[in-house]
Design a protein around this motif. Structure first.
Motif, PDB file in Angstrom:
ATOM      1  N   ASP A  36     -12.633 -27.501  -2.657  1.00 51.09           N
ATOM      2  CA  ASP A  36     -11.679 -26.570  -2.162  1.00 51.09           C
ATOM      3  C   ASP A  36     -12.464 -25.426  -1.563  1.00 51.09           C
ATOM      4  OD1 ASP A  36      -9.159 -27.660  -3.001  1.00 51.09           O
ATOM      5  OD2 ASP A  36      -9.884 -27.270  -5.632  1.00 51.09           O
ATOM      6  N   LYS A  75     -12.241 -32.454   1.677  1.00 49.33           N
ATOM      7  CA  LYS A  75     -10.664 -32.271   1.766  1.00 49.33           C
ATOM      8  C   LYS A  75     -10.610 -31.924   2.961  1.00 49.33           C
ATOM      9  CE  LYS A  75      -9.099 -31.477  -2.727  1.00 49.33           C
ATOM     10  NZ  LYS A  75      -8.271 -30.530  -3.881  1.00 49.33           N
ATOM     11  N   SER A  77      -8.575 -29.693   4.202  1.00 52.31           N
ATOM     12  CA  SER A  77      -8.368 -28.359   3.816  1.00 52.31           C
ATOM     13  C   SER A  77      -9.511 -26.865   3.294  1.00 52.31           C
ATOM     14  CB  SER A  77      -7.114 -28.131   2.595  1.00 52.31           C
ATOM     15  OG  SER A  77      -7.581 -28.420   1.473  1.00 52.31           O
ATOM     16  N   VAL A  78     -10.340 -27.715   2.932  1.00 54.89           N
ATOM     17  CA  VAL A  78     -11.633 -27.041   2.012  1.00 54.89           C
ATOM     18  C   VAL A  78     -12.009 -25.776   2.554  1.00 54.89           C
ATOM     19  CG1 VAL A  78     -13.185 -28.213   3.921  1.00 54.89           C
ATOM     20  CG2 VAL A  78     -13.960 -27.332   1.487  1.00 54.89           C
ATOM     21  N   TRP A 212      -8.509 -16.701  -2.813  1.00 51.45           N
ATOM     22  CA  TRP A 212      -7.374 -17.838  -3.539  1.00 51.45           C
ATOM     23  C   TRP A 212      -6.959 -16.607  -4.699  1.00 51.45           C
ATOM     24  CZ3 TRP A 212      -9.188 -21.858  -1.459  1.00 51.45           C
ATOM     25  CH2 TRP A 212      -8.412 -23.001  -1.869  1.00 51.45           C
TER      26      TRP A 212
END
Ligand SMILES: NC(=O)c1ccc[n+]([C@@H]2O[C@H](COP(=O)([O-])OP(=O)(O)OC[C@H]3O[C@@H](n4cnc5c(N)ncnc54)[C@H](O)[C@@H]3O)[C@@H](O)[C@H]2O)c1
Ligand SMILES: O=C(O)CC[C@H](O)C(=O)O
Length: 257
Positions: A36, A75, A77-78, A212
């Motif tokens: 992530d 991913k 989306s990283v 985050w």
């Protein structure tokens, strides 16, 4: 190197109460799978007598190889944060090496500069950094960076006031303060004979929290690719702006309150 990694693992376990699991590996495929967030920190630091450009060749080579593996296995989306120096100059090369990841997902780490600038003001005011807000770290992560405090406020004597008004020392704010922030990294290397560690780790933690977990933190600084529409900065220039965070993504802020 796996032996060294075992030691790092032991330390991580000791200081992470929320930790569920760790995968220690030297295989890129395993490292980058399902990631992530990726922090590009494994690289050479500057030592006394070296300049930023001395790191460029060695570190960009490391980043390029790692980020192409990231593009292959992580991913889409990283989120990628380039910490290794020279962070600004390396970041565009890193972006080009992983075309499958949107360029908005990359940033160059300027949270440490942001923390340093806030700390200088807090110390001068006799408060702590948590009482200071809206300091903007402009341009880049080097001695040409510029701490903009035109929107900065401090909680001082029970009231929230502009930093200029609270300090009443324009000469310091326009001179020594700016120079201290710009030269902080180099001054620290001269004193410690090594580059910063604890403050960098703390700032990385802050950066993760903002991106985050705490999007209500509205004005935070990140080196990102310019959209060409803000502050007359040309498009696709890596530049540190104040950004607002929403859905783990950033938007350049035009003139914070
Ligand atoms: N942007 C910032 O605010 C900021 C703050 C602190 C440090 N830095 C930079 O971060 C980088 C790391 O600093 P440090 O103090 O942790 O350095 P360090 O020397 O303590 O650690 C560097 C690590 O990188 C590893 N490494 C070396 N080559 C590698 C490779 N090819 N692949 C993977 N890992 C490799 C080393 O084994 C070592 O563990 C430096 O470039 C430093 O200038 C930037
Ligand atoms: O090399 C420097 O001038 C500073 C190194 C330090 O790790 C930083 O990035 O702030």
């Amino acid at each position: 190197m796996m032996g060294v990694l075992e030691g790092v693992l032991m330390e991580l376990k000791d200081c992470a109460p929320l930790l569920k699991d760790i995968i220690a590996t030297d295989k890129e495929k395993v490292t980058f799978k399902h990631l992530d967030m990726a922090f590009f920190v494994g690289s050479m630091p500057r030592r006394e007598g070296m300049e930023g450009k001395d790191l460029l060749k060695a570190n960009v080579k490391i980043f390029k190889s790692q980020v192409s593996a990231l593009g292959k296995y992580a991913k889409n989306s990283v989120k990628v944060i380039v910490v290794g120096n020279p962070a600004n100059t390396s970041c565009p090369t890193v972006i080009k090496s992983a075309p499958s990841i949107p360029k908005e997902s990359f940033c160059c780490f300027s949270h440490l500069d942001h923390n340093q600038a806030m700390a200088q003001i807090a110390l001068k005011l006799g408060v702590t950094s948590k009482d200071i807000k809206n300091v903007i770290l402009c341009r880049n992560h080097s001695y040409t960076q510029y701490p903009d405090i035109n929107h900065a406020k401090g909680k001082y004597e029970g009231k929230e006031v502009g930093v200029y008004e609270a300090l009443k020392d324009d000469r310091w704010l326009k001179g020594e303060f700016i120079m201290t922030v710009q030269q902080h990294g180099a001054t620290l290397i001269m004193a410690r004979k090594l580059s910063n560690e604890v403050s960098a780790v703390k700032a990385i933690g802050d950066h993760i929290r903002v991106l985050w977990l705490e999007p209500q933190w509205q004005y935070v600084c990140m080196g990102v690719m310019s959209d060409g529409k803000s502050y007359a900065v040309p498009e696709d220039l890596l530049y540190s702006f104040a950004v607002a965070i929403k859905n783990q993504s950033w938007e350049i802020v035009e003139g914070p309150d």
